[in-house]
Motif scaffolding. Structure first.
Motif, mmCIF file in Angstrom:
data_model
loop_
_atom_site.group_PDB
_atom_site.id
_atom_site.type_symbol
_atom_site.label_atom_id
_atom_site.label_comp_id
_atom_site.label_asym_id
_atom_site.label_seq_id
_atom_site.Cartn_x
_atom_site.Cartn_y
_atom_site.Cartn_z
ATOM 1 N N PHE A 127 -9.720 -11.109 -28.899
ATOM 2 C CA PHE A 127 -10.043 -9.687 -28.827
ATOM 3 C C PHE A 127 -11.254 -9.448 -27.923
ATOM 4 O O PHE A 127 -11.203 -8.633 -27.005
ATOM 5 C CB PHE A 127 -10.311 -9.139 -30.239
ATOM 6 C CG PHE A 127 -10.722 -7.689 -30.279
ATOM 7 C CD1 PHE A 127 -9.766 -6.690 -30.326
ATOM 8 C CD2 PHE A 127 -12.061 -7.326 -30.289
ATOM 9 C CE1 PHE A 127 -10.135 -5.348 -30.376
ATOM 10 C CE2 PHE A 127 -12.442 -5.993 -30.335
ATOM 11 C CZ PHE A 127 -11.478 -5.009 -30.377
ATOM 12 N N TYR A 128 -12.355 -10.149 -28.196
ATOM 13 C CA TYR A 128 -13.601 -9.891 -27.473
ATOM 14 C C TYR A 128 -13.613 -10.487 -26.062
ATOM 15 O O TYR A 128 -14.180 -9.884 -25.147
ATOM 16 C CB TYR A 128 -14.807 -10.401 -28.274
ATOM 17 C CG TYR A 128 -15.116 -9.537 -29.462
ATOM 18 C CD1 TYR A 128 -15.798 -8.333 -29.320
ATOM 19 C CD2 TYR A 128 -14.705 -9.900 -30.741
ATOM 20 C CE1 TYR A 128 -16.073 -7.519 -30.408
ATOM 21 C CE2 TYR A 128 -14.972 -9.092 -31.842
ATOM 22 C CZ TYR A 128 -15.657 -7.914 -31.662
ATOM 23 O OH TYR A 128 -15.925 -7.108 -32.741
ATOM 24 N N SER A 129 -12.991 -11.641 -25.852
ATOM 25 C CA SER A 129 -13.028 -12.252 -24.516
ATOM 26 C C SER A 129 -11.826 -11.868 -23.666
ATOM 27 O O SER A 129 -11.976 -11.318 -22.582
ATOM 28 C CB SER A 129 -13.169 -13.769 -24.608
ATOM 29 O OG SER A 129 -12.027 -14.361 -25.199
ATOM 30 N N ASP A 130 -10.623 -12.122 -24.153
ATOM 31 C CA ASP A 130 -9.430 -11.842 -23.345
ATOM 32 C C ASP A 130 -9.197 -10.348 -23.150
ATOM 33 O O ASP A 130 -8.855 -9.908 -22.055
ATOM 34 C CB ASP A 130 -8.178 -12.454 -23.981
ATOM 35 C CG ASP A 130 -8.195 -13.972 -23.976
ATOM 36 O OD1 ASP A 130 -9.125 -14.560 -23.396
ATOM 37 O OD2 ASP A 130 -7.278 -14.558 -24.561
ATOM 38 N N TYR A 131 -9.361 -9.550 -24.195
ATOM 39 C CA TYR A 131 -9.046 -8.133 -24.112
ATOM 40 C C TYR A 131 -10.213 -7.287 -23.607
ATOM 41 O O TYR A 131 -10.037 -6.424 -22.765
ATOM 42 C CB TYR A 131 -8.563 -7.598 -25.446
ATOM 43 C CG TYR A 131 -7.303 -8.257 -25.965
ATOM 44 C CD1 TYR A 131 -6.446 -8.957 -25.130
ATOM 45 C CD2 TYR A 131 -6.965 -8.182 -27.298
ATOM 46 C CE1 TYR A 131 -5.295 -9.557 -25.607
ATOM 47 C CE2 TYR A 131 -5.809 -8.778 -27.787
ATOM 48 C CZ TYR A 131 -4.986 -9.465 -26.936
ATOM 49 O OH TYR A 131 -3.847 -10.059 -27.408
ATOM 50 N N LEU A 132 -11.427 -7.525 -24.149
ATOM 51 C CA LEU A 132 -12.572 -6.704 -23.747
ATOM 52 C C LEU A 132 -13.347 -7.286 -22.573
ATOM 53 O O LEU A 132 -14.164 -6.592 -21.967
ATOM 54 C CB LEU A 132 -13.510 -6.462 -24.934
ATOM 55 C CG LEU A 132 -12.908 -5.712 -26.120
ATOM 56 C CD1 LEU A 132 -13.988 -5.401 -27.139
ATOM 57 C CD2 LEU A 132 -12.213 -4.441 -25.676
ATOM 58 N N GLY A 133 -13.161 -8.552 -22.264
ATOM 59 C CA GLY A 133 -13.785 -9.135 -21.084
ATOM 60 C C GLY A 133 -15.148 -9.761 -21.278
ATOM 61 O O GLY A 133 -15.798 -10.136 -20.301
ATOM 62 N N LEU A 134 -15.605 -9.915 -22.531
ATOM 63 C CA LEU A 134 -16.868 -10.629 -22.723
ATOM 64 C C LEU A 134 -16.662 -12.089 -22.334
ATOM 65 O O LEU A 134 -15.566 -12.640 -22.471
ATOM 66 C CB LEU A 134 -17.337 -10.509 -24.177
ATOM 67 C CG LEU A 134 -17.871 -9.111 -24.502
ATOM 68 C CD1 LEU A 134 -17.246 -8.599 -25.769
ATOM 69 C CD2 LEU A 134 -19.364 -9.155 -24.633
ATOM 70 N N LYS A 135 -17.715 -12.715 -21.840
ATOM 71 C CA LYS A 135 -17.642 -14.088 -21.338
ATOM 72 C C LYS A 135 -18.064 -15.078 -22.425
ATOM 73 O O LYS A 135 -19.055 -14.867 -23.120
ATOM 74 C CB LYS A 135 -18.564 -14.272 -20.132
ATOM 75 C CG LYS A 135 -18.333 -13.264 -19.020
ATOM 76 C CD LYS A 135 -16.957 -13.381 -18.435
ATOM 77 C CE LYS A 135 -16.763 -12.386 -17.309
ATOM 78 N NZ LYS A 135 -15.485 -11.805 -17.227
ATOM 79 N N ILE A 136 -17.299 -16.163 -22.557
ATOM 80 C CA ILE A 136 -17.663 -17.218 -23.511
ATOM 81 C C ILE A 136 -18.826 -17.999 -22.929
ATOM 82 O O ILE A 136 -18.726 -18.581 -21.850
ATOM 83 C CB ILE A 136 -16.464 -18.139 -23.811
ATOM 84 C CG1 ILE A 136 -15.371 -17.342 -24.522
ATOM 85 C CG2 ILE A 136 -16.905 -19.342 -24.642
ATOM 86 C CD1 ILE A 136 -14.090 -18.119 -24.788
#
Length: 140
Positions: free
Chosen positions: A39-48
Motif C-alpha cells: 500500500f505505502y510503497s507500491d501504491y503511494l510511492g514511498l521509498k523503502i
C-alpha cells in the motif's frame, strides 16, 4: 511536508531551522505487513529505506525519497496483535492528486476528492489495517 493527526492534537513538521528536532518517524504496528508495505510503497510511492526480518522482529522503514536525511518516515512493524490506532490519520501533501488517482485507480478504493474550506483538495484512503491516509493538494 507530513502531518500526523491523532486524538487530541496534530504534529506538523515545518520550520526546524532553530530546533534540535531533525525529523519524525511514525510507527505502525500491523498483522498485515506485506499488504501494508505494498500500500505505502507500491501504491503511494514511498521509498523503502530499510527492511529487516530477524527472529521475532520484522519491519520496513519508508521515506518520501530514498535520502536518509528526509524529515519524515513511516515504520511498518509486524505485530500479530497490534495496539489500537483509533483516531490516527496520516496526511501526505502531493503535487497532483489527479496523477496519484491515475496511478492508484483499480488498486485502492477511493471516492472523489473533497475541497476543504481553506482551499486544499483532500483524497481520503484507508490503509490495510484501517488507518485513514489523506493525500492532499494545496495549502497546509
Amino acid at each position: 511536508m507530513l502531518f500526523i493527526s491523532f486524538k487530541g492534537g496534530d504534529i506538523l513538521m515545518n520550520n526546524l531551522e532553530n530546533s534540535n528536532l531533525t525529523g519524525i518517524k511514525v510507527r505502525i504496528e500491523t498483522p498485515l505487513l506485506e499488504k501494508s508495505v505494498k500500500f505505502y510503497s507500491d501504491y503511494l510511492g514511498l521509498k523503502i529505506m530499510e527492511q529487516w526480518h530477524d527472529e521475532g522482529d520484522r519491519g520496513v522503514i519508508l521515506g518520501l525519497t530514498s535520502n536518509v536525511n528526509n524529515q519524515a518516515f513511516i515504520e511498518l512493524s509486524y505485530e500479530k496483535q497490534p495496539k489500537n490506532n483509533i483516531g490516527m490519520s496520516i496526511q501526505i501533501r502531493v503535487n497532483s492528486l489527479d496523477d496519484i488517482m491515475n496511478e492508484i485507480r483499480g488498486k485502492i478504493n477511493f471516492s472523489k476528492p473533497e475541497m476543504r474550506p481553506w482551499g486544499s483538495k483532500y483524497l481520503y484512503l484507508v490503509d490495510p489495517i484501517g488507518i485513514t491516509v489523506i493525500l492532499f493538494e494545496g495549502k497546509l
